[in-house]
Design a protein around this motif. Sequence first.
Motif, PDB file in Angstrom:
ATOM      1  N   LYS A   1      97.595  40.734  23.562  1.00  0.00           N
ATOM      2  CA  LYS A   1      98.133  40.480  24.898  1.00  0.00           C
ATOM      3  C   LYS A   1      98.255  41.793  25.648  1.00  0.00           C
ATOM      4  O   LYS A   1      98.877  42.748  25.178  1.00  0.00           O
ATOM      5  CB  LYS A   1      99.499  39.810  24.823  1.00  0.00           C
ATOM      6  CG  LYS A   1     100.006  39.373  26.200  1.00  0.00           C
ATOM      7  CD  LYS A   1     101.492  39.549  26.360  1.00  0.00           C
ATOM      8  CE  LYS A   1     101.886  39.423  27.828  1.00  0.00           C
ATOM      9  NZ  LYS A   1     103.302  39.692  28.049  1.00  0.00           N
TER      10      LYS A   1
ATOM     11  N   LYS B   1      97.999  43.299  30.101  1.00  0.00           N
ATOM     12  CA  LYS B   1      98.238  42.801  31.456  1.00  0.00           C
ATOM     13  C   LYS B   1      97.111  41.875  31.933  1.00  0.00           C
ATOM     14  O   LYS B   1      97.294  41.092  32.859  1.00  0.00           O
ATOM     15  CB  LYS B   1      98.367  43.972  32.438  1.00  0.00           C
ATOM     16  CG  LYS B   1      99.679  44.745  32.295  1.00  0.00           C
ATOM     17  CD  LYS B   1      99.772  45.817  33.369  1.00  0.00           C
ATOM     18  CE  LYS B   1     101.109  46.549  33.276  1.00  0.00           C
ATOM     19  NZ  LYS B   1     101.227  47.599  34.321  1.00  0.00           N
ATOM     20  N   HIS B   2      95.962  41.992  31.272  1.00  0.00           N
ATOM     21  CA  HIS B   2      94.793  41.240  31.734  1.00  0.00           C
ATOM     22  C   HIS B   2      94.172  40.346  30.668  1.00  0.00           C
ATOM     23  O   HIS B   2      93.193  39.654  30.954  1.00  0.00           O
ATOM     24  CB  HIS B   2      93.717  42.215  32.239  1.00  0.00           C
ATOM     25  CG  HIS B   2      94.213  43.183  33.260  1.00  0.00           C
ATOM     26  ND1 HIS B   2      94.552  42.814  34.544  1.00  0.00           N
ATOM     27  CD2 HIS B   2      94.452  44.526  33.171  1.00  0.00           C
ATOM     28  CE1 HIS B   2      94.966  43.876  35.225  1.00  0.00           C
ATOM     29  NE2 HIS B   2      94.924  44.927  34.415  1.00  0.00           N
TER      30      HIS B   2
ATOM     31  N   LEU C   1      94.711  37.568  27.211  1.00  0.00           N
ATOM     32  CA  LEU C   1      95.500  36.760  26.290  1.00  0.00           C
ATOM     33  C   LEU C   1      94.535  36.132  25.291  1.00  0.00           C
ATOM     34  O   LEU C   1      93.712  35.290  25.638  1.00  0.00           O
ATOM     35  CB  LEU C   1      96.264  35.659  27.043  1.00  0.00           C
ATOM     36  CG  LEU C   1      97.157  34.772  26.160  1.00  0.00           C
ATOM     37  CD1 LEU C   1      98.274  35.592  25.504  1.00  0.00           C
ATOM     38  CD2 LEU C   1      97.744  33.619  26.964  1.00  0.00           C
TER      39      LEU C   1
ATOM     40  N   ILE D   1      94.038  34.582  34.371  1.00  0.00           N
ATOM     41  CA  ILE D   1      95.004  34.928  33.316  1.00  0.00           C
ATOM     42  C   ILE D   1      95.865  36.127  33.720  1.00  0.00           C
ATOM     43  O   ILE D   1      97.046  36.204  33.367  1.00  0.00           O
ATOM     44  CB  ILE D   1      94.290  35.177  31.969  1.00  0.00           C
ATOM     45  CG1 ILE D   1      95.298  35.172  30.825  1.00  0.00           C
ATOM     46  CG2 ILE D   1      93.478  36.459  32.006  1.00  0.00           C
ATOM     47  CD1 ILE D   1      96.010  33.842  30.617  1.00  0.00           C
ATOM     48  N   THR D   2      95.292  37.054  34.502  1.00  0.00           N
ATOM     49  CA  THR D   2      96.062  38.220  34.956  1.00  0.00           C
ATOM     50  C   THR D   2      97.276  37.780  35.773  1.00  0.00           C
ATOM     51  O   THR D   2      98.392  38.295  35.586  1.00  0.00           O
ATOM     52  CB  THR D   2      95.178  39.158  35.796  1.00  0.00           C
ATOM     53  OG1 THR D   2      94.090  39.615  34.994  1.00  0.00           O
ATOM     54  CG2 THR D   2      95.973  40.354  36.301  1.00  0.00           C
TER      55      THR D   2
ATOM     56  N   TYR E   1      98.786  34.883  35.648  1.00  0.00           N
ATOM     57  CA  TYR E   1      99.733  34.196  34.759  1.00  0.00           C
ATOM     58  C   TYR E   1     100.550  35.208  33.957  1.00  0.00           C
ATOM     59  O   TYR E   1     101.782  35.075  33.838  1.00  0.00           O
ATOM     60  CB  TYR E   1      98.962  33.266  33.810  1.00  0.00           C
ATOM     61  CG  TYR E   1      99.832  32.635  32.752  1.00  0.00           C
ATOM     62  CD1 TYR E   1     100.681  31.576  33.051  1.00  0.00           C
ATOM     63  CD2 TYR E   1      99.812  33.109  31.439  1.00  0.00           C
ATOM     64  CE1 TYR E   1     101.486  30.998  32.078  1.00  0.00           C
ATOM     65  CE2 TYR E   1     100.608  32.532  30.457  1.00  0.00           C
ATOM     66  CZ  TYR E   1     101.442  31.480  30.781  1.00  0.00           C
ATOM     67  OH  TYR E   1     102.238  30.913  29.816  1.00  0.00           O
ATOM     68  N   LEU E   2      99.885  36.229  33.425  1.00  0.00           N
ATOM     69  CA  LEU E   2     100.575  37.219  32.590  1.00  0.00           C
ATOM     70  C   LEU E   2     101.522  38.102  33.404  1.00  0.00           C
ATOM     71  O   LEU E   2     102.486  38.646  32.871  1.00  0.00           O
ATOM     72  CB  LEU E   2      99.551  38.083  31.847  1.00  0.00           C
ATOM     73  CG  LEU E   2      98.727  37.336  30.788  1.00  0.00           C
ATOM     74  CD1 LEU E   2      97.612  38.216  30.248  1.00  0.00           C
ATOM     75  CD2 LEU E   2      99.612  36.833  29.652  1.00  0.00           C
ATOM     76  N   ASN E   3     101.250  38.214  34.686  1.00  0.00           N
ATOM     77  CA  ASN E   3     102.161  38.968  35.556  1.00  0.00           C
ATOM     78  C   ASN E   3     103.333  38.123  36.034  1.00  0.00           C
ATOM     79  O   ASN E   3     104.268  38.633  36.653  1.00  0.00           O
ATOM     80  CB  ASN E   3     101.407  39.506  36.787  1.00  0.00           C
ATOM     81  CG  ASN E   3     100.522  40.688  36.437  1.00  0.00           C
ATOM     82  OD1 ASN E   3     100.766  41.382  35.453  1.00  0.00           O
ATOM     83  ND2 ASN E   3      99.479  40.895  37.224  1.00  0.00           N
TER      84      ASN E   3
ATOM     85  N   GLY F   1     103.897  34.338  32.170  1.00  0.00           N
ATOM     86  CA  GLY F   1     103.507  34.785  30.827  1.00  0.00           C
ATOM     87  C   GLY F   1     104.008  36.155  30.427  1.00  0.00           C
ATOM     88  O   GLY F   1     103.645  36.657  29.346  1.00  0.00           O
ATOM     89  N   GLN F   2     104.866  36.768  31.231  1.00  0.00           N
ATOM     90  CA  GLN F   2     105.331  38.132  30.931  1.00  0.00           C
ATOM     91  C   GLN F   2     106.040  38.234  29.587  1.00  0.00           C
ATOM     92  O   GLN F   2     105.920  39.231  28.872  1.00  0.00           O
ATOM     93  CB  GLN F   2     106.284  38.618  32.033  1.00  0.00           C
ATOM     94  CG  GLN F   2     105.579  39.040  33.310  1.00  0.00           C
ATOM     95  CD  GLN F   2     106.547  39.675  34.304  1.00  0.00           C
ATOM     96  OE1 GLN F   2     107.341  40.537  33.937  1.00  0.00           O
ATOM     97  NE2 GLN F   2     106.484  39.232  35.545  1.00  0.00           N
TER      98      GLN F   2
END
Length: 314
Positions: free
Chosen positions: A265, A267-268, A270, A295-296, A298-300, A303-304
């Motif tokens: 995992k 920042k960009h 998963l 996905i970027t 979502y992770l920001n 998904g953090q």
Amino acid sequence: MTTVVFMGTPSFGVPVLKGLVDQGYQVLAAVTQPDRPVGRKHQIQKSPVKQQAEALNIPVLQPEKISGSDEMQQLIEMHPDLIVTAAFGQFLPTKLLNAVKIAAVNVHGSLLPKYRGGAPVQYAILNGDKETGISIIYMVKKMDAGDILAQQAIPINNTDDTASMFAKLSLVGRDLLLKTLPKVISGEITPIKQDPEKVIFSPTIKPEEEKLDFLKSAFLVDAKVRALRPDPTAYTTLNGKRTKIWKSAVVDGQTPLEPGVIVEKTKHQLQIAAGGGSILEILELQPAGKPRQAITDYLNGAGQALKVGQKVIN
């Protein structure tokens, strides 16, 4: 001029219909499914075949069910030389099949007898097949069971989804049909019977079959994502929330982590463990009630809090 009744509904049939007209066949009518509500706003939408038929000034018939309908009687009274179907979505009664002067033929999106039924393209991708194709067959009152008149195979690439394969197959189907019809009309063709021992069915995907199984290899999970894109879209339960997976990719390498656990995992990125130690990277997803997102994004956002080693898919 050879007269034709064309029957089809989705975009797969559009090049076939236009090809018939361009080649000089007289299309007496286009038969397609009734207009349906589409999307969240349930706006009534014409089928792609209806839109094309109207653009070509071809009369359109839209029976809810062809068997026993007034529209069927109209078609019988037309006495067409040919009926051509391409993803119409209904069985044709024997009485209608017998009304044609020459033949009723179907443009089917698989290499029959493999994948008879309503979802041949989806199953070819779902099962990881390296190729699929078009079969031109005589129509009989049994699903996709008619004698084969012509076939042509095309490859399935690892990035192909149902939309891209339908687009390719529709053009192959058009060209193969137009090459085959003159031989059908002249009687200069030798049909080949399908081998009943090799029949494989491809029934319409059920809602309960849309869920991804991460116990399977990353290759097969990704294949299912592509097979169900753009509709109905595969989903999983990611960190407790139902989430559509729009785009994924198989990662080179292996992991000792169990399926459903986060392998990598950033920042960009998963990456999640799948069956047999394989790894799947999620590229685009859509949590319930949210828009489709890279996905970027979502992770920001939601998904953090996800962490490597965390089991997020059961």
